[in-house]
Scaffold this motif. Structure first.
Motif, PDB file in Angstrom:
ATOM      1  N   GLY A 174       7.320   1.780   1.870  1.00 31.85           N
ATOM      2  CA  GLY A 174       8.404   2.287   1.040  1.00 31.85           C
ATOM      3  C   GLY A 174       8.805   1.393  -0.113  1.00 31.85           C
ATOM      4  O   GLY A 174       9.635   1.792  -0.935  1.00 31.85           O
ATOM      5  N   VAL A 175       8.212   0.205  -0.187  1.00 28.28           N
ATOM      6  CA  VAL A 175       8.522  -0.710  -1.295  1.00 28.28           C
ATOM      7  C   VAL A 175       7.486  -0.526  -2.388  1.00 28.28           C
ATOM      8  O   VAL A 175       6.287  -0.684  -2.133  1.00 28.28           O
ATOM      9  CB  VAL A 175       8.541  -2.173  -0.819  1.00 28.28           C
ATOM     10  CG1 VAL A 175       8.771  -3.123  -1.988  1.00 28.28           C
ATOM     11  CG2 VAL A 175       9.612  -2.369   0.253  1.00 28.28           C
ATOM     12  N   PRO A 176       7.905  -0.178  -3.617  1.00 24.78           N
ATOM     13  CA  PRO A 176       6.932   0.054  -4.697  1.00 24.78           C
ATOM     14  C   PRO A 176       6.097  -1.191  -4.994  1.00 24.78           C
ATOM     15  O   PRO A 176       6.581  -2.315  -4.893  1.00 24.78           O
ATOM     16  CB  PRO A 176       7.816   0.430  -5.892  1.00 24.78           C
ATOM     17  CG  PRO A 176       9.096   0.910  -5.287  1.00 24.78           C
ATOM     18  CD  PRO A 176       9.286   0.092  -4.040  1.00 24.78           C
TER      19      PRO A 176
ATOM     20  N   TYR B 237       4.327  13.990  -3.188  1.00 24.20           N
ATOM     21  CA  TYR B 237       3.302  13.561  -2.244  1.00 24.20           C
ATOM     22  C   TYR B 237       3.497  12.110  -1.809  1.00 24.20           C
ATOM     23  O   TYR B 237       3.070  11.721  -0.728  1.00 24.20           O
ATOM     24  CB  TYR B 237       1.915  13.759  -2.857  1.00 24.20           C
ATOM     25  CG  TYR B 237       0.776  13.460  -1.912  1.00 24.20           C
ATOM     26  CD1 TYR B 237       0.675  14.113  -0.682  1.00 24.20           C
ATOM     27  CD2 TYR B 237      -0.204  12.524  -2.241  1.00 24.20           C
ATOM     28  CE1 TYR B 237      -0.366  13.841   0.189  1.00 24.20           C
ATOM     29  CE2 TYR B 237      -1.255  12.253  -1.376  1.00 24.20           C
ATOM     30  CZ  TYR B 237      -1.331  12.905  -0.163  1.00 24.20           C
ATOM     31  OH  TYR B 237      -2.364  12.630   0.696  1.00 24.20           O
ATOM     32  N   GLY B 238       4.172  11.326  -2.617  1.00 25.42           N
ATOM     33  CA  GLY B 238       4.456   9.943  -2.243  1.00 25.42           C
ATOM     34  C   GLY B 238       5.348   9.835  -1.026  1.00 25.42           C
ATOM     35  O   GLY B 238       5.374   8.793  -0.352  1.00 25.42           O
TER      36      GLY B 238
ATOM     37  N   GLY C 118      -2.804  -2.986   6.336  1.00 25.98           N
ATOM     38  CA  GLY C 118      -1.780  -2.300   7.097  1.00 25.98           C
ATOM     39  C   GLY C 118      -0.423  -2.341   6.425  1.00 25.98           C
ATOM     40  O   GLY C 118      -0.228  -2.986   5.383  1.00 25.98           O
ATOM     41  N   LEU C 119       0.531  -1.652   7.020  1.00 26.59           N
ATOM     42  CA  LEU C 119       1.894  -1.556   6.499  1.00 26.59           C
ATOM     43  C   LEU C 119       2.882  -1.852   7.613  1.00 26.59           C
ATOM     44  O   LEU C 119       2.613  -1.577   8.795  1.00 26.59           O
ATOM     45  CB  LEU C 119       2.160  -0.149   5.951  1.00 26.59           C
ATOM     46  CG  LEU C 119       1.368   0.287   4.720  1.00 26.59           C
ATOM     47  CD1 LEU C 119       1.522   1.789   4.492  1.00 26.59           C
ATOM     48  CD2 LEU C 119       1.821  -0.480   3.483  1.00 26.59           C
TER      49      LEU C 119
ATOM     50  N   GLY D  19       2.897   6.582  -2.398  1.00 25.94           N
ATOM     51  CA  GLY D  19       4.312   6.250  -2.538  1.00 25.94           C
ATOM     52  C   GLY D  19       4.542   4.893  -3.179  1.00 25.94           C
ATOM     53  O   GLY D  19       5.552   4.687  -3.864  1.00 25.94           O
ATOM     54  N   ARG D  20       3.604   3.969  -2.992  1.00 24.03           N
ATOM     55  CA  ARG D  20       3.752   2.635  -3.577  1.00 24.03           C
ATOM     56  C   ARG D  20       3.571   2.638  -5.089  1.00 24.03           C
ATOM     57  O   ARG D  20       3.953   1.679  -5.762  1.00 24.03           O
ATOM     58  CB  ARG D  20       2.735   1.664  -2.961  1.00 24.03           C
ATOM     59  CG  ARG D  20       2.888   1.460  -1.461  1.00 24.03           C
ATOM     60  CD  ARG D  20       1.933   0.403  -0.938  1.00 24.03           C
ATOM     61  NE  ARG D  20       2.340  -0.926  -1.393  1.00 24.03           N
ATOM     62  CZ  ARG D  20       1.618  -1.702  -2.151  1.00 24.03           C
ATOM     63  NH1 ARG D  20       0.422  -1.290  -2.596  1.00 24.03           N
ATOM     64  NH2 ARG D  20       2.051  -2.896  -2.508  1.00 24.03           N
TER      65      ARG D  20
END
Length: 509
Positions: free
Chosen positions: A127-129, A153-154, A96-97, A161-162
């Protein structure tokens, strides 16, 4: 007494033979294990990348988490290739996030008598790489075929996005920037029908070749992708990946309706005693009679002309199919069916509902709804006195739409693979079909049954770690057949079933 005498003599003779010190036997030598060296036959694995969606990412038990990613089929392959392979690992094994302290993607399932969400808070921040790049696993859970070329698309997919190289990056652009020498392009097309299936067919089937269906910008999240759109996207991806001589493997798409998410809940899960069944039937007596009355009026020519277009296919067979009848014992759920004739303009009480049949597929999540009350009213029971909403059931017509689109996607995949000498093809559809009754993996018989089958994880769609290991082996076998390598014969060339779990402990965090 004679019998006992002979038995005594027989036992005495055995003891004499067993005590004979002169019987000297040569020791049996241990069977010699022949080591077979790996021969990759010139394949270049120096830069292996994988492209796909949730299967490629290692998604398992309804979530992304570190252990599952480490058991993804691309990571298993990279281990057999002996090549560096970086993945955008999650921060925990919870899954999960989280964003601003709130979980925006749930944690993974664990088995607690039934699939249950882990009672823990995710720690991976939205949102954190991810650290550890550049990455080689470009599996983006949720991605449809045409999403892989969408700039930015990220911003739409938190998992891509990561690992995205920039806010405007595309999945394919970042993958090609790695200059791959070998690749896997797997399960492309699965999500193009999965959203439709998981929503109970609530999306739109975009298969007809009309202008609005050829532009994905018009699509909703649960729509079925037009096969011509898929063909253009898939062909373009393979052409781009092999343009500089890279070799790779593509896999076709299984019938996702064979997965446990669609086969676990039976069509008749409602137990009733005789008194309750009789009471429910009494409540539906007027409904049943109204269905027949409409047909009788139609046949007698007594209905207004303006309603006749609604009744073109309304016949005795449909009346019989729509009759609600509960009995003592197990009963089929009551459900809505948008494919039935719409009678509500004629009689608002004649809802488009019927009881399910064995040809309908109830989604796994429907098990948490069937038998519950609406608004706490004990007379309003989902699946009994209140029909299940369309999003909980796949009708035969909706299943046909999924299968037709899947067949079209697979025709494209097979044609692209056969026309390109740099491509090996894996029939993953055939693997899943075989697994519906049982497929052998080392000493294990694996099936698609939920929990007990060993192949499909607790979310009913994605594979277990052992399932992904089987998938890796099928890819290695396809490479042997196409490129002349010998992974299937080499010592340690294949993944071993016993090295990969079918479930993860709740204690794993």
């Amino acid at each position: 007494m004679k019998n006992y005498k002979y038995i005594g003599l027989f036992l005495l003779s055995l003891s004499i033979v067993s005590c004979d010190d002169n019987s000297d036997f040569d020791p049996i030598p241990a069977e010699e294990v022949v080591e077979v060296a790996l021969d990759i036959n010139g394949l270049d694995f120096s830069k292996y990348i994988s492209i796909g969606a949730s299967f490629t990412a290692g998604y398992t038990d309804g979530a992304m988490f570190k252990a599952a990613q480490e058991n993804s089929f691309p990571n298993i392959l990279a281990g057999k290739f002996g090549t560096e392979f970086n993945q955008p690992l999650m921060d925990d094994n919870i899954g999960g996030l989280v964003f601003n302290g709130t979980a925006v993607q749930p944690p993974r399932f664990f088995f607690n008598g039934a699939p249950t969400r882990l009672p823990a808070a995710p720690t991976t921040q939205l949102g954190v790489p991810a650290s550890g790049g550049p990455f080689h696993n470009f599996g983006a859970p949720g991605a449809k075929s045409f999403h892989l070329g969408v700039p930015g698309y990220g911003q739409l997919n938190p998992y891509f996005g990561r690992m995205a190289s920039s806010p405007t990056a595309t999945v394919m652009g970042d993958a090609l920037a790695q200059n791959p020498t070998f690749f896997t392009l797997s399960e492309i097309g699965g999500n193009d029908v999965l959203g439709y299936a998981l929503s109970g067919g609530s999306g739109v089937d975009r298969s007809p070749n009309v202008p609005e269906n050829l532009n994905p910008a018009n699509y909703g999240g649960n729509d079925i992708t037009n096969p011509n759109v898929f063909a253009s996207v898939f062909s373009g991806m393979v052409a781009a990946l092999t343009a500089n001589g890279a070799k790779g493997v593509v896999a076709n798409v299984p019938y996702i309706t064979d997965l446990a998410n669609f086969t676990t809940v039976p069509h008749n899960p409602v137990p009733l005693d005789g008194a309750t069944a009789g009471g429910v039937n009494a409540a539906f007596a007027a409904y049943n009679g109204g269905l027949q009355q409409i047909l009788d009026l139609k046949n007698a020519g007594l209905l207004p002309a303006q309603v006749l277009p609604l009744l073109v296919n309304y016949d005795q067979a449909e009346v019989d199919r729509r009759q609600v009848n509960f009995v003592a014992g197990q009963n089929a759920v009551l459900m809505l069916d948008e494919n039935l004739s719409n009678l509500t303009p004629i009689n608002p009480g004649l809802t488009n509902m019927r009881q399910a049949t064995a040809d309908d597929l109830l989604l796994l999540a429907s098990s948490s709804v069937i038998g519950t009350t609406v608004g706490g009213n004990p007379q309003l029971i989902n699946g009994v006195t209140v029909p299940l909403a369309d999003n909980w059931v796949l009708t035969p017509q909706e299943q046909a739409s999924i299968m037709t689109a899947t067949d079209a996607y697979n025709t494209t995949i097979a044609a692209v693979a056969s026309s390109n000498p740099n491509i090996a093809f894996v029939d993953f559809k055939g693997v899943l079909t075989e697994a519906s009754t049982g497929i052998m993996f080392d000493n294990y018989t694996m099936t698609t049954s939920l929990v007990t089958g060993g192949l499909v994880s607790l979310d009913g769609v994605h594979l277990t770690a052992r399932g992904y290991a089987l998938m890796a082996n099928k890819i290695l076998a396809a490479m042997d057949a196409e490129f002349g390598s010998n992974f299937t014969l080499a010592t340690g060339g294949l993944a071993k079933a016993g090295d990969y779990p079918t479930n993860y402990s709740a204690a794993l965090r």
